[in-house]
Design an enzyme around this catalytic site. Structure first.
Site, PDB file in Angstrom:
ATOM      1  N   LYS A 154      32.496  51.847  34.300  1.00  0.00           N
ATOM      2  CA  LYS A 154      33.022  50.859  35.250  1.00  0.00           C
ATOM      3  C   LYS A 154      32.011  50.595  36.366  1.00  0.00           C
ATOM      4  O   LYS A 154      31.858  49.465  36.826  1.00  0.00           O
ATOM      5  CB  LYS A 154      34.342  51.344  35.846  1.00  0.00           C
ATOM      6  N   ASP A 188      55.423  52.209  50.552  1.00  0.00           N
ATOM      7  CA  ASP A 188      55.703  50.990  51.300  1.00  0.00           C
ATOM      8  C   ASP A 188      56.891  50.239  50.701  1.00  0.00           C
ATOM      9  O   ASP A 188      56.895  49.892  49.510  1.00  0.00           O
ATOM     10  CB  ASP A 188      54.453  50.093  51.285  1.00  0.00           C
ATOM     11  N   THR A 199      58.038  47.189  51.260  1.00  0.00           N
ATOM     12  CA  THR A 199      57.764  45.812  50.840  1.00  0.00           C
ATOM     13  C   THR A 199      57.157  45.783  49.437  1.00  0.00           C
ATOM     14  O   THR A 199      57.514  44.946  48.606  1.00  0.00           O
ATOM     15  CB  THR A 199      56.775  45.144  51.830  1.00  0.00           C
ATOM     16  N   ASN A 202      30.421  46.985  37.194  1.00  0.00           N
ATOM     17  CA  ASN A 202      30.448  46.322  38.499  1.00  0.00           C
ATOM     18  C   ASN A 202      29.038  46.010  39.000  1.00  0.00           C
ATOM     19  O   ASN A 202      28.824  44.989  39.655  1.00  0.00           O
ATOM     20  CB  ASN A 202      31.198  47.177  39.519  1.00  0.00           C
ATOM     21  N   GLU A 219      28.118  42.926  37.394  1.00  0.00           N
ATOM     22  CA  GLU A 219      28.896  41.865  38.050  1.00  0.00           C
ATOM     23  C   GLU A 219      28.225  41.419  39.355  1.00  0.00           C
ATOM     24  O   GLU A 219      28.150  40.218  39.637  1.00  0.00           O
ATOM     25  CB  GLU A 219      30.294  42.435  38.311  1.00  0.00           C
ATOM     26  N   GLY A 243      49.761  48.186  44.744  1.00  0.00           N
ATOM     27  CA  GLY A 243      48.910  47.108  45.237  1.00  0.00           C
ATOM     28  C   GLY A 243      48.812  46.035  44.161  1.00  0.00           C
ATOM     29  O   GLY A 243      49.549  46.060  43.175  1.00  0.00           O
ATOM     30  N   ARG A 244      47.855  45.097  44.324  1.00  0.00           N
ATOM     31  CA  ARG A 244      47.762  43.989  43.361  1.00  0.00           C
ATOM     32  C   ARG A 244      47.537  44.491  41.945  1.00  0.00           C
ATOM     33  O   ARG A 244      48.154  44.031  40.992  1.00  0.00           O
ATOM     34  CB  ARG A 244      46.623  43.045  43.757  1.00  0.00           C
ATOM     35  N   GLY A 281      41.137  42.309  37.514  1.00  0.00           N
ATOM     36  CA  GLY A 281      41.589  41.733  38.775  1.00  0.00           C
ATOM     37  C   GLY A 281      43.014  41.209  38.673  1.00  0.00           C
ATOM     38  O   GLY A 281      43.822  41.693  37.857  1.00  0.00           O
TER      39      GLY A 281
END
Lengths: 302, 302
Positions: free
Chosen positions: A174, A32, A34, A178, A181, A9-10, A124
């Protein structure tokens, strides 16, 4: 110096690229096609489809980083991976798992002779360029094994990664990160909403955010983001006013309740997201109807 | 290029030094001898005791920056200064005045031919070294007159200062800035409180804060401060758990009420400060007594 990463993923794809560019040999695994093809341009990253191929490509005591959504996807991957692993292998869970689950997992895996690190990862989509902040929980030996990779992933070899404590400490840190955040984001959003509502000053919120980035007490990475966003579109009228939440905010609020330590702002930021998701609608309908019942105030009907 | 500054407190003295080091001739005015003597080492800053000397030392159309606490100190200074000023002079109020008062003041002064800028100033004691963030409200011509000084005070000539809009816009922007700051500070404080309360992980909060400074989504100047503070003293046991507030947070909450635009996190951060000041004590006593009355629960007596 090689490791496997599950989940392109990203976050996973960015980390694979950063590790490869830092000199590691990366075996990237994703079901996947792609997702695998998107990494074809990255020298130093080899893509495989299945866990068997992943395990076969890694020699000696393997290091495998899971970059999957917490919950079922991570659980399923673990269940499929486990039979392919050998004593001495190290699994690093970079997803946002609940820290108590990570503590239980560390214990379970240690009984099979496997090492486990719970890794909180922040940064991110910007992490590829600027580095990821890593909060690691586990035994000193496990963290020592992962350290060469942490030094590449972090913004600099000696900064931005930390062995926070025993298993669970990484995901706990973490979770708190968050939660903070949530509160910071909500404070910024409220401030810009008040600025926009006081129309007579005709503020340019993008320019003001840009100004605050320099020398002010609220300068922060989240403000940098606001400046970018508001310079492009200050009204945001095409965006639905609905804010998702994804576990960590809820866990922080639960932690506050369990410890009996107030976290009113973090909790309020979470509640504001629930409201945005429609979670206050029933209460609002009841309130409007109560006002009508005792005071004859008009009720707006759908 | 010369200007006068009234008030050699921490902010005023820092700004006087930064302006002098940037090439301006600064006439610094303070009634307090110690405050004046503290600036004796700064070439380019001349200290005077009274307003008459201040006005006499400045030639032509004067620019005078007031760096005094909002309210009575600023009011009193203005009242004493006004008879000494001439049409075309520019007064810049760098204190944290309520924006509606600044709007009224601008009007009042314009009727005497004086220019007025309401200047929100952020940067604290670190501004001398890194520059101050300036939010300016007033006419384009007034801001043009002050611009050469803004370019020195700001972190860089082109960044960190902004003509926000007409009179009032500078102090409004600063008010919102401080409201956001209340929310961000509270979110950070709550997060570190939860970390400290979950004792089994034995977190080192100073090292964790330092780690978050690099690559994480909560990196910010306030986090930088937390890292500094917590590295020196993670328990803070010698500090009383009482947090002052100074106007801007209250005004932001009032603005939210007046506009009908929710600011729950900023308001909650303000309420948390009131609680810390003892503002919740009566309600708490009543709550404890209610519990005793309906359920026979024990009440802790003083």
């Amino acid at each position: 110096m090689e490791l496997g990463i599950v989940g392109m993923g990203r976050m996973g794809a960015g980390m694979a690229r950063r590790l490869a560019r830092g000199g590691a040999r990366v075996i990237a695994c994703d079901h996947d096609k792609t997702a695998r093809e998107a990494l074809a341009d990255e020298a130093g990253v080899e893509c495989v489809e299945g866990y068997a191929a992943l395990a076969a490509q890694l020699a000696g005591e393997r290091v495998i980083l899971l970059m999957l959504p917490a919950g079922a996807p991570t659980e399923d991957a673990l269940r499929e991976l486990l039979p392919l692993l050998s004593a001495g292998d190290t699994l690093v869970d970079g997803g946002n798992a609940f820290y108590r689950d990570s503590m239980a997992r560390a214990l379970e895996l240690s009984q099979r002779g496997l090492r486990y690190i719970d890794a909180g990862v922040s940064g991110g989509v910007h992490g590829l360029a600027h580095g990821y902040c890593l909060m690691l929980g586990g035994t000193p030996r496990s963290v020592e094994i992962f350290e060469p990779f942490a030094r590449i992933l972090a913004p600099a070899p000696e900064t931005g990664w930390l062995h926070c404590g025993p298993s669970g400490a990484g995901h706990f840190a973490k979770m708190i990160h968050n939660g903070i955040e949530y509160g910071m984001m909500q404070a910024l959003a409220e401030g810009f909403a008040l600025l926009a509502a006081r129309k007579e000053f005709e503020f340019d919120p993008g320019r003001l955010a840009e100004t605050w980035r320099h020398g002010s007490l609220v300068r922060s990475w989240l403000l940098d983001l606001c400046a970018e966003i508001l310079k492009q579109d200050e009204d945001l009228e095409s965006v639905a006013p609905v804010v998702a939440d994804s576990g960590e905010g809820r866990w922080t609020a639960l932690e506050s309740v369990e410890l009996g330590v107030p976290a009113p702002v973090i909790t309020m930021a979470l509640m504001a997201r629930f409201s945005s998701q429609g979670g206050s609608d029933y209460a609002r309908r009841l309130l409007a109807t109560m006002r009508a019942s005792f005071g004859g105030h008009p009720v707006q009907m759908k």
